[in-house]
Design a protein around this motif. Structure first.
Motif, PDB file in Angstrom:
ATOM      1  N   PRO A 122     -65.210  73.230  69.062  1.00  0.00           N
ATOM      2  CA  PRO A 122     -65.623  74.336  68.191  1.00  0.00           C
ATOM      3  C   PRO A 122     -66.908  74.006  67.427  1.00  0.00           C
ATOM      4  CG  PRO A 122     -63.824  73.139  67.186  1.00  0.00           C
ATOM      5  CD  PRO A 122     -64.017  72.546  68.556  1.00  0.00           C
ATOM      6  N   LEU A 123     -67.535  75.065  66.908  1.00  0.00           N
ATOM      7  CA  LEU A 123     -68.721  74.882  66.080  1.00  0.00           C
ATOM      8  C   LEU A 123     -68.302  74.243  64.771  1.00  0.00           C
ATOM      9  CD1 LEU A 123     -71.648  75.561  65.105  1.00  0.00           C
ATOM     10  CD2 LEU A 123     -70.739  77.782  64.412  1.00  0.00           C
ATOM     11  N   LYS A 124     -68.673  72.985  64.567  1.00  0.00           N
ATOM     12  CA  LYS A 124     -68.411  72.327  63.269  1.00  0.00           C
ATOM     13  C   LYS A 124     -69.320  71.110  63.151  1.00  0.00           C
ATOM     14  CE  LYS A 124     -64.973  68.909  64.115  1.00  0.00           C
ATOM     15  NZ  LYS A 124     -63.724  68.606  64.638  1.00  0.00           N
ATOM     16  N   PRO A 125     -69.691  70.753  61.916  1.00  0.00           N
ATOM     17  CA  PRO A 125     -70.581  69.596  61.781  1.00  0.00           C
ATOM     18  C   PRO A 125     -69.846  68.314  62.168  1.00  0.00           C
ATOM     19  CG  PRO A 125     -70.332  70.793  59.679  1.00  0.00           C
ATOM     20  CD  PRO A 125     -69.341  71.374  60.629  1.00  0.00           C
ATOM     21  N   ALA A 126     -70.550  67.377  62.827  1.00  0.00           N
ATOM     22  CA  ALA A 126     -69.968  66.061  63.082  1.00  0.00           C
ATOM     23  C   ALA A 126     -69.748  65.403  61.722  1.00  0.00           C
ATOM     24  CB  ALA A 126     -70.950  65.229  63.927  1.00  0.00           C
ATOM     25  N   SER A 127     -68.810  64.449  61.649  1.00  0.00           N
ATOM     26  CA  SER A 127     -68.512  63.849  60.333  1.00  0.00           C
ATOM     27  C   SER A 127     -69.739  63.126  59.776  1.00  0.00           C
ATOM     28  CB  SER A 127     -67.324  62.903  60.451  1.00  0.00           C
ATOM     29  OG  SER A 127     -67.631  61.925  61.424  1.00  0.00           O
ATOM     30  N   ASP A 128     -70.648  62.679  60.668  1.00  0.00           N
ATOM     31  CA  ASP A 128     -71.844  61.960  60.198  1.00  0.00           C
ATOM     32  C   ASP A 128     -73.099  62.838  60.254  1.00  0.00           C
ATOM     33  OD1 ASP A 128     -71.604  62.001  62.944  1.00  0.00           O
ATOM     34  OD2 ASP A 128     -72.312  59.957  63.269  1.00  0.00           O
ATOM     35  N   ALA A 129     -72.920  64.159  60.253  1.00  0.00           N
ATOM     36  CA  ALA A 129     -74.096  65.050  60.312  1.00  0.00           C
ATOM     37  C   ALA A 129     -74.656  65.307  58.916  1.00  0.00           C
ATOM     38  CB  ALA A 129     -73.715  66.372  60.959  1.00  0.00           C
ATOM     39  N   ASP A 159     -80.164  71.049  71.088  1.00  0.00           N
ATOM     40  CA  ASP A 159     -79.853  72.204  70.242  1.00  0.00           C
ATOM     41  C   ASP A 159     -78.572  72.875  70.741  1.00  0.00           C
ATOM     42  OD1 ASP A 159     -79.695  74.980  69.688  1.00  0.00           O
ATOM     43  OD2 ASP A 159     -81.825  75.348  69.930  1.00  0.00           O
ATOM     44  N   GLY A 160     -77.590  73.073  69.853  1.00  0.00           N
ATOM     45  CA  GLY A 160     -76.358  73.732  70.301  1.00  0.00           C
ATOM     46  C   GLY A 160     -75.302  73.888  69.227  1.00  0.00           C
ATOM     47  N   ARG A 161     -74.044  73.763  69.663  1.00  0.00           N
ATOM     48  CA  ARG A 161     -72.916  73.889  68.740  1.00  0.00           C
ATOM     49  C   ARG A 161     -72.122  72.584  68.664  1.00  0.00           C
ATOM     50  NH1 ARG A 161     -75.291  77.930  69.295  1.00  0.00           N
ATOM     51  NH2 ARG A 161     -74.722  80.082  68.872  1.00  0.00           N
ATOM     52  N   ASP A 162     -72.102  71.849  69.786  1.00  0.00           N
ATOM     53  CA  ASP A 162     -71.270  70.640  69.871  1.00  0.00           C
ATOM     54  C   ASP A 162     -72.092  69.438  70.321  1.00  0.00           C
ATOM     55  OD1 ASP A 162     -71.822  71.521  72.429  1.00  0.00           O
ATOM     56  OD2 ASP A 162     -69.877  70.913  73.238  1.00  0.00           O
ATOM     57  N   MET A 163     -73.394  69.466  70.036  1.00  0.00           N
ATOM     58  CA  MET A 163     -74.260  68.369  70.479  1.00  0.00           C
ATOM     59  C   MET A 163     -73.850  67.066  69.792  1.00  0.00           C
ATOM     60  SD  MET A 163     -76.333  69.745  72.676  1.00  0.00           S
ATOM     61  CE  MET A 163     -74.855  70.582  73.154  1.00  0.00           C
ATOM     62  N   GLY A 164     -73.638  67.119  68.474  1.00  0.00           N
ATOM     63  CA  GLY A 164     -73.305  65.907  67.713  1.00  0.00           C
ATOM     64  C   GLY A 164     -71.843  65.512  67.817  1.00  0.00           C
ATOM     65  N   THR A 165     -70.964  66.466  68.122  1.00  0.00           N
ATOM     66  CA  THR A 165     -69.531  66.153  68.161  1.00  0.00           C
ATOM     67  C   THR A 165     -69.066  65.719  69.547  1.00  0.00           C
ATOM     68  OG1 THR A 165     -69.135  68.517  68.502  1.00  0.00           O
ATOM     69  CG2 THR A 165     -68.831  67.672  66.257  1.00  0.00           C
ATOM     70  N   THR A 166     -69.538  66.388  70.597  1.00  0.00           N
ATOM     71  CA  THR A 166     -68.987  66.150  71.937  1.00  0.00           C
ATOM     72  C   THR A 166     -69.997  65.609  72.943  1.00  0.00           C
ATOM     73  OG1 THR A 166     -67.487  68.002  71.578  1.00  0.00           O
ATOM     74  CG2 THR A 166     -67.755  67.269  73.857  1.00  0.00           C
ATOM     75  N   VAL A 167     -71.166  66.240  73.017  1.00  0.00           N
ATOM     76  CA  VAL A 167     -72.092  65.894  74.101  1.00  0.00           C
ATOM     77  C   VAL A 167     -72.826  64.578  73.808  1.00  0.00           C
ATOM     78  CG1 VAL A 167     -74.008  66.716  75.536  1.00  0.00           C
ATOM     79  CG2 VAL A 167     -72.312  68.339  74.687  1.00  0.00           C
ATOM     80  N   PHE A 168     -73.292  64.412  72.562  1.00  0.00           N
ATOM     81  CA  PHE A 168     -74.017  63.179  72.208  1.00  0.00           C
ATOM     82  C   PHE A 168     -73.413  62.563  70.940  1.00  0.00           C
ATOM     83  CE2 PHE A 168     -77.239  65.920  74.348  1.00  0.00           C
ATOM     84  CZ  PHE A 168     -77.482  65.105  75.452  1.00  0.00           C
ATOM     85  N   ARG A 178     -65.498  83.357  66.670  1.00  0.00           N
ATOM     86  CA  ARG A 178     -65.056  82.882  67.984  1.00  0.00           C
ATOM     87  C   ARG A 178     -65.535  81.448  68.236  1.00  0.00           C
ATOM     88  NH1 ARG A 178     -65.341  87.111  72.347  1.00  0.00           N
ATOM     89  NH2 ARG A 178     -67.468  87.247  71.657  1.00  0.00           N
ATOM     90  N   ASP A 179     -66.805  81.163  67.894  1.00  0.00           N
ATOM     91  CA  ASP A 179     -67.348  79.823  68.157  1.00  0.00           C
ATOM     92  C   ASP A 179     -66.664  78.757  67.285  1.00  0.00           C
ATOM     93  OD1 ASP A 179     -69.066  81.000  69.967  1.00  0.00           O
ATOM     94  OD2 ASP A 179     -70.832  80.936  68.671  1.00  0.00           O
ATOM     95  N   SER A 180     -66.263  79.149  66.069  1.00  0.00           N
ATOM     96  CA  SER A 180     -65.695  78.158  65.143  1.00  0.00           C
ATOM     97  C   SER A 180     -64.206  77.939  65.378  1.00  0.00           C
ATOM     98  CB  SER A 180     -65.864  78.610  63.693  1.00  0.00           C
ATOM     99  OG  SER A 180     -67.197  78.941  63.453  1.00  0.00           O
TER     100      SER A 180
END
Ligand code: DC
Length: 222
Positions: free
Chosen positions: A193-200, A130-139, A185-187
């Motif tokens: 930044p807070l944004k959906p991954a392209s495959d989310a 659960d987070g802001r960048d889980m799908g884009t950066t961390v996983f 600030r988060d976006s």
């Protein structure tokens, strides 16, 4: 880079219901849960306790890399969080700590320091992250990526009800402003930044109940 276990990421802005739904999904699937926001909140709280100015990027990054945290499951009903051996489970939920977390989360040194700590949560049987960048950066190779959002007004209203039920006195207009400031600030930060991954898969919960969102998420996962 593959994950050692199945990973489902749930990203989105504050107040979107991510926390509640992540817990529900983790319980339902028997998976581990990573509340990454808690890590940023812990960095902010630790700095505040040590009287370090949150604008001091270097010192705050140092705190992130030496954070002494234990997520204890001794109390079966609710996980407890210990910082330097002291229980801070509810202290990190204060609005001021959330604002501080959003501030320190913009520092590259803080994000780098927390990266491997977060990835280490991906163990069998699986992880809800659960987070802001889980799908884009961390996983980035997560099995399912969900992005949960809702209008700022709907999120402020949910937060308002939560705080009032805890006996806190709050002003709804101030909450809407705080939420919008935090989104901004988060976006707009340069790093993760807070944004959906392209495959989310994006789910807007503004007009949905928690149970409806839960069902929608489960069908996306399956
Ligand atoms: O989800 P939360 O409200 O507990 O998060 C607190 C702050 O931490 C949030 O404003 C932004 C930051 N955060 C982040 O930058 N990246 C994450 N993966 C999780 C939280």
């Amino acid at each position: 880079m593959n994950n050692a276990a199945p990973v489902i990421t749930i990203d989105g802005p504050s107040g979107s219901g991510k926390g509640t739904l992540s817990q529900m999904l983790a319980r339902h699937l028997g998976y581990h849960l990573l509340d990454s926001g808690a890590l940023y909140r812990l960095v902010a709280l630790s700095a505040i306790k040590k009287r370090i100015d949150l604008r001091q990027e270097l010192e705050v990054s140092q705190i992130a890399s030496t954070l002494d945290v234990v997520f204890s499951l001794e109390n079966e009903k609710a996980a407890q969080i210990l910082l330097d051996g002291e229980e801070v489970t509810s202290a990190i939920r204060q609005e001021s700590v959330g604002m501080g977390a959003s501030q320190v989360a913009a520092y590259p040194g803080v994000r780098a320091a927390l990266l491997e700590r977060q990835r280490a949560f991906a163990v069998a049987p699986g992880l809800i992250a659960d987070g802001r960048d889980m799908g884009t950066t961390v996983f980035p190779f997560a099995n399912t990526k969900l992005f949960l959002t809702a209008s700022a007004e709907a999120r402020a209203e949910r937060r308002y009800k939560q705080l009032v039920s805890k006996g806190e006195s709050v002003n709804i207009d101030e909450l809407i402003k705080d939420i919008s400031d935090r989104d901004e600030r988060d976006s707009n930060r340069a790093i993760s930044p807070l944004k959906p991954a392209s495959d989310a898969i994006i789910i807007d919960s503004t007009a949905m109940t928690i149970d409806e969102v839960f069902t929608r998420m489960l069908s996306a996962i399956k």
